[in-house]
Each structure stands twice: as structure tokens, then as C-alpha cells.
Design a protein around this motif. Sequence first.
Motif, PDB file in Angstrom:
ATOM      1  N   VAL A   1     -29.683  66.228  61.706  1.00  0.00           N
ATOM      2  CA  VAL A   1     -29.074  65.015  62.040  1.00  0.00           C
ATOM      3  C   VAL A   1     -27.645  64.948  61.907  1.00  0.00           C
ATOM      4  CG1 VAL A   1     -31.226  63.858  61.145  1.00  0.00           C
ATOM      5  CG2 VAL A   1     -29.506  64.503  59.424  1.00  0.00           C
ATOM      6  N   GLN A   2     -27.022  64.101  62.863  1.00  0.00           N
ATOM      7  CA  GLN A   2     -25.525  63.901  62.744  1.00  0.00           C
ATOM      8  C   GLN A   2     -25.423  63.255  61.433  1.00  0.00           C
ATOM      9  OE1 GLN A   2     -23.858  62.450  66.398  1.00  0.00           O
ATOM     10  NE2 GLN A   2     -22.136  63.645  65.802  1.00  0.00           N
ATOM     11  N   LEU A   3     -24.402  63.471  60.842  1.00  0.00           N
ATOM     12  CA  LEU A   3     -24.132  62.487  59.506  1.00  0.00           C
ATOM     13  C   LEU A   3     -22.487  62.950  59.175  1.00  0.00           C
ATOM     14  CD1 LEU A   3     -25.179  60.521  57.720  1.00  0.00           C
ATOM     15  CD2 LEU A   3     -25.525  62.367  56.091  1.00  0.00           C
ATOM     16  N   ASP A   4     -21.633  61.966  59.399  1.00  0.00           N
ATOM     17  CA  ASP A   4     -20.100  62.054  58.957  1.00  0.00           C
ATOM     18  C   ASP A   4     -20.106  61.396  57.529  1.00  0.00           C
ATOM     19  OD1 ASP A   4     -17.617  62.280  58.674  1.00  0.00           O
ATOM     20  OD2 ASP A   4     -16.988  61.081  60.269  1.00  0.00           O
ATOM     21  N   LEU A   5     -19.918  62.276  56.558  1.00  0.00           N
ATOM     22  CA  LEU A   5     -19.842  61.699  55.130  1.00  0.00           C
ATOM     23  C   LEU A   5     -18.588  61.106  54.847  1.00  0.00           C
ATOM     24  CD1 LEU A   5     -21.156  64.959  53.070  1.00  0.00           C
ATOM     25  CD2 LEU A   5     -22.430  62.699  53.771  1.00  0.00           C
ATOM     26  N   ALA A   6     -17.676  61.055  55.798  1.00  0.00           N
ATOM     27  CA  ALA A   6     -16.444  60.127  55.689  1.00  0.00           C
ATOM     28  C   ALA A   6     -16.481  58.969  56.244  1.00  0.00           C
ATOM     29  CB  ALA A   6     -15.179  61.146  56.007  1.00  0.00           C
ATOM     30  N   ALA A   7     -17.496  58.897  57.009  1.00  0.00           N
ATOM     31  CA  ALA A   7     -17.770  57.657  57.771  1.00  0.00           C
ATOM     32  C   ALA A   7     -17.633  56.226  56.842  1.00  0.00           C
ATOM     33  CB  ALA A   7     -19.180  57.622  58.780  1.00  0.00           C
ATOM     34  N   ALA A   8     -16.964  55.326  57.511  1.00  0.00           N
ATOM     35  CA  ALA A   8     -16.772  53.820  56.770  1.00  0.00           C
ATOM     36  C   ALA A   8     -18.313  53.387  56.444  1.00  0.00           C
ATOM     37  CB  ALA A   8     -15.753  53.093  57.494  1.00  0.00           C
ATOM     38  N   ASN A   9     -19.086  53.651  57.322  1.00  0.00           N
ATOM     39  CA  ASN A   9     -20.410  52.972  57.262  1.00  0.00           C
ATOM     40  C   ASN A   9     -21.560  54.001  57.088  1.00  0.00           C
ATOM     41  OD1 ASN A   9     -20.238  54.735  59.876  1.00  0.00           O
ATOM     42  ND2 ASN A   9     -21.574  53.496  60.859  1.00  0.00           N
ATOM     43  N   LEU A  10     -21.168  54.948  56.093  1.00  0.00           N
ATOM     44  CA  LEU A  10     -21.997  55.873  55.609  1.00  0.00           C
ATOM     45  C   LEU A  10     -23.418  55.122  55.228  1.00  0.00           C
ATOM     46  CD1 LEU A  10     -22.670  58.857  54.922  1.00  0.00           C
ATOM     47  CD2 LEU A  10     -21.404  58.706  52.871  1.00  0.00           C
ATOM     48  N   GLY A  11     -23.422  54.113  54.396  1.00  0.00           N
ATOM     49  CA  GLY A  11     -24.827  53.599  53.998  1.00  0.00           C
ATOM     50  C   GLY A  11     -25.819  53.169  55.132  1.00  0.00           C
ATOM     51  N   ALA A  12     -25.090  52.717  56.150  1.00  0.00           N
ATOM     52  CA  ALA A  12     -26.085  52.346  57.383  1.00  0.00           C
ATOM     53  C   ALA A  12     -26.611  53.664  57.884  1.00  0.00           C
ATOM     54  CB  ALA A  12     -25.007  51.522  58.394  1.00  0.00           C
ATOM     55  N   GLU A  13     -25.498  54.705  58.111  1.00  0.00           N
ATOM     56  CA  GLU A  13     -25.855  56.063  58.547  1.00  0.00           C
ATOM     57  C   GLU A  13     -27.060  56.662  57.872  1.00  0.00           C
ATOM     58  OE1 GLU A  13     -24.700  57.612  61.652  1.00  0.00           O
ATOM     59  OE2 GLU A  13     -24.697  55.501  61.868  1.00  0.00           O
ATOM     60  N   LEU A  14     -26.872  56.499  56.232  1.00  0.00           N
ATOM     61  CA  LEU A  14     -28.277  57.319  55.506  1.00  0.00           C
ATOM     62  C   LEU A  14     -29.278  56.503  55.782  1.00  0.00           C
ATOM     63  CD1 LEU A  14     -26.102  57.705  52.326  1.00  0.00           C
ATOM     64  CD2 LEU A  14     -26.818  59.525  53.807  1.00  0.00           C
ATOM     65  N   ALA A  15     -29.435  55.106  56.026  1.00  0.00           N
ATOM     66  CA  ALA A  15     -30.451  54.604  56.141  1.00  0.00           C
ATOM     67  C   ALA A  15     -31.016  55.064  57.584  1.00  0.00           C
ATOM     68  CB  ALA A  15     -30.172  53.031  56.379  1.00  0.00           C
ATOM     69  N   ARG A  16     -30.351  55.226  58.640  1.00  0.00           N
ATOM     70  CA  ARG A  16     -30.887  55.704  59.852  1.00  0.00           C
ATOM     71  C   ARG A  16     -31.776  57.076  59.426  1.00  0.00           C
ATOM     72  NH1 ARG A  16     -28.566  59.478  62.625  1.00  0.00           N
ATOM     73  NH2 ARG A  16     -26.639  59.460  61.796  1.00  0.00           N
ATOM     74  N   VAL A  17     -30.940  58.002  58.833  1.00  0.00           N
ATOM     75  CA  VAL A  17     -31.319  59.184  58.556  1.00  0.00           C
ATOM     76  C   VAL A  17     -32.990  59.043  57.864  1.00  0.00           C
ATOM     77  CG1 VAL A  17     -31.276  61.401  57.163  1.00  0.00           C
ATOM     78  CG2 VAL A  17     -29.279  60.484  58.417  1.00  0.00           C
ATOM     79  N   SER A  18     -32.995  57.983  56.856  1.00  0.00           N
ATOM     80  CA  SER A  18     -34.072  57.824  56.084  1.00  0.00           C
ATOM     81  C   SER A  18     -35.231  57.283  56.882  1.00  0.00           C
ATOM     82  CB  SER A  18     -34.019  56.825  54.860  1.00  0.00           C
ATOM     83  OG  SER A  18     -33.133  57.371  53.715  1.00  0.00           O
ATOM     84  N   GLU A  19     -34.903  56.464  58.202  1.00  0.00           N
ATOM     85  CA  GLU A  19     -35.713  55.924  59.154  1.00  0.00           C
ATOM     86  C   GLU A  19     -36.143  57.306  59.864  1.00  0.00           C
ATOM     87  OE1 GLU A  19     -33.972  52.897  61.105  1.00  0.00           O
ATOM     88  OE2 GLU A  19     -33.727  51.473  59.589  1.00  0.00           O
ATOM     89  N   GLN A  20     -35.367  58.055  60.208  1.00  0.00           N
ATOM     90  CA  GLN A  20     -35.899  59.158  61.164  1.00  0.00           C
ATOM     91  C   GLN A  20     -36.764  60.326  60.350  1.00  0.00           C
ATOM     92  OE1 GLN A  20     -32.272  60.864  62.523  1.00  0.00           O
ATOM     93  NE2 GLN A  20     -32.007  59.037  64.090  1.00  0.00           N
ATOM     94  N   HIS A  21     -36.244  60.490  58.795  1.00  0.00           N
ATOM     95  CA  HIS A  21     -37.194  61.184  58.275  1.00  0.00           C
ATOM     96  C   HIS A  21     -37.507  60.688  56.791  1.00  0.00           C
ATOM     97  CE1 HIS A  21     -35.847  64.540  60.803  1.00  0.00           C
ATOM     98  NE2 HIS A  21     -34.748  63.905  60.951  1.00  0.00           N
ATOM     99  N   PRO A  22     -38.430  59.974  56.754  1.00  0.00           N
ATOM    100  CA  PRO A  22     -39.075  59.046  55.510  1.00  0.00           C
ATOM    101  C   PRO A  22     -39.671  60.073  54.510  1.00  0.00           C
ATOM    102  CG  PRO A  22     -40.469  58.701  57.420  1.00  0.00           C
ATOM    103  CD  PRO A  22     -39.495  59.587  58.089  1.00  0.00           C
ATOM    104  N   LEU A  23     -39.765  61.372  54.707  1.00  0.00           N
ATOM    105  CA  LEU A  23     -40.274  62.105  53.719  1.00  0.00           C
ATOM    106  C   LEU A  23     -39.303  62.799  52.864  1.00  0.00           C
ATOM    107  CD1 LEU A  23     -43.441  63.474  55.888  1.00  0.00           C
ATOM    108  CD2 LEU A  23     -43.581  61.693  54.269  1.00  0.00           C
ATOM    109  N   ILE A  24     -38.127  62.611  53.191  1.00  0.00           N
ATOM    110  CA  ILE A  24     -37.228  63.198  52.360  1.00  0.00           C
ATOM    111  C   ILE A  24     -37.427  62.841  50.867  1.00  0.00           C
ATOM    112  CG2 ILE A  24     -34.573  63.174  51.838  1.00  0.00           C
ATOM    113  CD1 ILE A  24     -34.199  62.890  54.779  1.00  0.00           C
ATOM    114  N   ASP A  25     -37.407  63.793  49.905  1.00  0.00           N
ATOM    115  CA  ASP A  25     -37.827  63.604  48.527  1.00  0.00           C
ATOM    116  C   ASP A  25     -36.873  64.444  47.756  1.00  0.00           C
ATOM    117  OD1 ASP A  25     -38.846  65.974  48.971  1.00  0.00           O
ATOM    118  OD2 ASP A  25     -40.832  65.443  48.201  1.00  0.00           O
ATOM    119  N   GLY A  26     -35.745  65.044  48.351  1.00  0.00           N
ATOM    120  CA  GLY A  26     -34.792  65.604  47.639  1.00  0.00           C
ATOM    121  C   GLY A  26     -33.322  65.954  48.339  1.00  0.00           C
TER     122      GLY A  26
END
Length: 259
Positions: A50-75
Motif C-alpha cells: 500500500v502507498q502511504l506517506d508518513l509525513a502526509a498532512a492527511n495521514l489519518g485519512a490515509e490510515l483509514a484507507r489502508v484499514s478499509e483495504q486490509h481490515p484484518l490488520i491486527d499488528g
Amino acid sequence: MQLRDRTFLLLGGTGGIGRALIEPLQAAGARLVVASRSQPVLPLPDCDWVQLDLAAANLGAELARVSEQHPLIDGVIHCAGQNRFCRLDALAMADWQQLMAVNLTSAFAVSAHFVPRFRERGQGGMVFVGSTFGSIGFPGYSAYCATKFGLRGFTEALRRELADTPIDVLYVAPRATQTAMNPGAVDALNQALGNRVDPPETVARDIVDTMVRSQTRRYLGWPERFFVMLNGLLPRLVDQAMRRQLPVIQRFLMTEGSK
């Protein structure tokens, strides 16, 4: 910490230590979602990316996108980091802010996003890769040390805050490691000072071992572990040792600052 049949989000998984973590984690039975700012140059074996920029101003929204794509993340394994070796007067405010965003602020944002989800699920793990320089201030690393000292304190507080939950919070602090993050001046400095430098594969194995053992905090390398303890108890002794090394350090700082 159980690894088999669990899905971990690996932040910084295309870097030196992060990339080296993939094989031992998979060997232990973990599934991986690797996050990085840009498309990996080399293929990631049996991993989702997954593409993710940890310095992004909208990091919270980007993390929400990752969780939607991969809802089984548990670590989550926070192995992303940036560095800058230079004198304080050569460090631009933009560099300071970038280091803070990637090395420290992102750890808060990732935790704030996933901890409530893990708490609701009744299982979760947060693994943070720090540094020996999160316990020992070193000349030329003022910004990097600030972020890693902050990361160490953040994880310690978070672990205690979540002590009555099923969420594991682990902190691993490697010593100098052979990665592309280090400029040539740092490699030369380590050689001049006789500092031991670990290959990323060794560090990765130690991180996975820490996870398997559920060690809450672990400092890698000797005598670095001793100096961490000494710096906490008798910092003046470390001050004196650093002062003796300072002419050598300043020589390489001038080399790096002239670029």
C-alpha cells in the motif's frame, strides 16, 4: 506475541531493516501488508503493498484507507525512519519538521488509529523500532536523537497505558546498522571510531525474536547496551568520552556539511 496467521502492517518495509524483516516474519507464519511512500523497485514476495506517506498532512485519512483495504490488520511494525547527520546550524527547519513527522508524529498517528481497533477486537500488537540514539545523545544527530528519545518515551507511556488490555507494545533499539539511510560520512565516522555496525538481516532477526518473546523493550548490541545504562546513571562519564571523540566527529561533520 503470536506471529502465525496474524496480519502485520509493516511501515518502512522497503528500507534496509524493514525489507530484511519480510523473510523472517513470513517464516514465522505472519502475513504482511507493506507500506511505503513510493512503489517498491524490487518485488515484495507474497506481500500486499500500500502507498502511504508518513509525513502526509492527511495521514489519518490515509490510515483509514489502508484499514478499509486490509481490515484484518491486527499488528503494526513501525520501522520507518529518516536521518540527518549535520551540525545544528546546518539543519534547516524543514528538515527538522520532516524528521519529526516521519520518526515521531507518525508513531502517534498510527497508534491513535489502530489502538482503538485492536482494543475492540481484543487483540493487537504495536512494535516500534527505535535506536541507541533514543537513549544517548550524539553530536551531529540533534534532530534524530530528539525524535528517537521522543519515540522511546511515547512507547513507554503507551505500553503502561495499555497494560490492562490485550495489546502488546514493544520497543527495539538497534545500534548502527548498514543501511542506505547512512551517508558516506557516517560510514567513515563509524569506521574511524571503531563502532560496530550490524547488517540489517541481523537486526531483523533480533526484532522478530523480540516479538516472539514479547520483550517489552530491547537494546541491541554490546557495548551499546552498557553505554545506554551508563548514560542513564552517570551521564558525565559519557560526556567525557564524547568530548574525547569530538575532534574526530567534527571532522566528519564538516565533510558532510560541505556537500
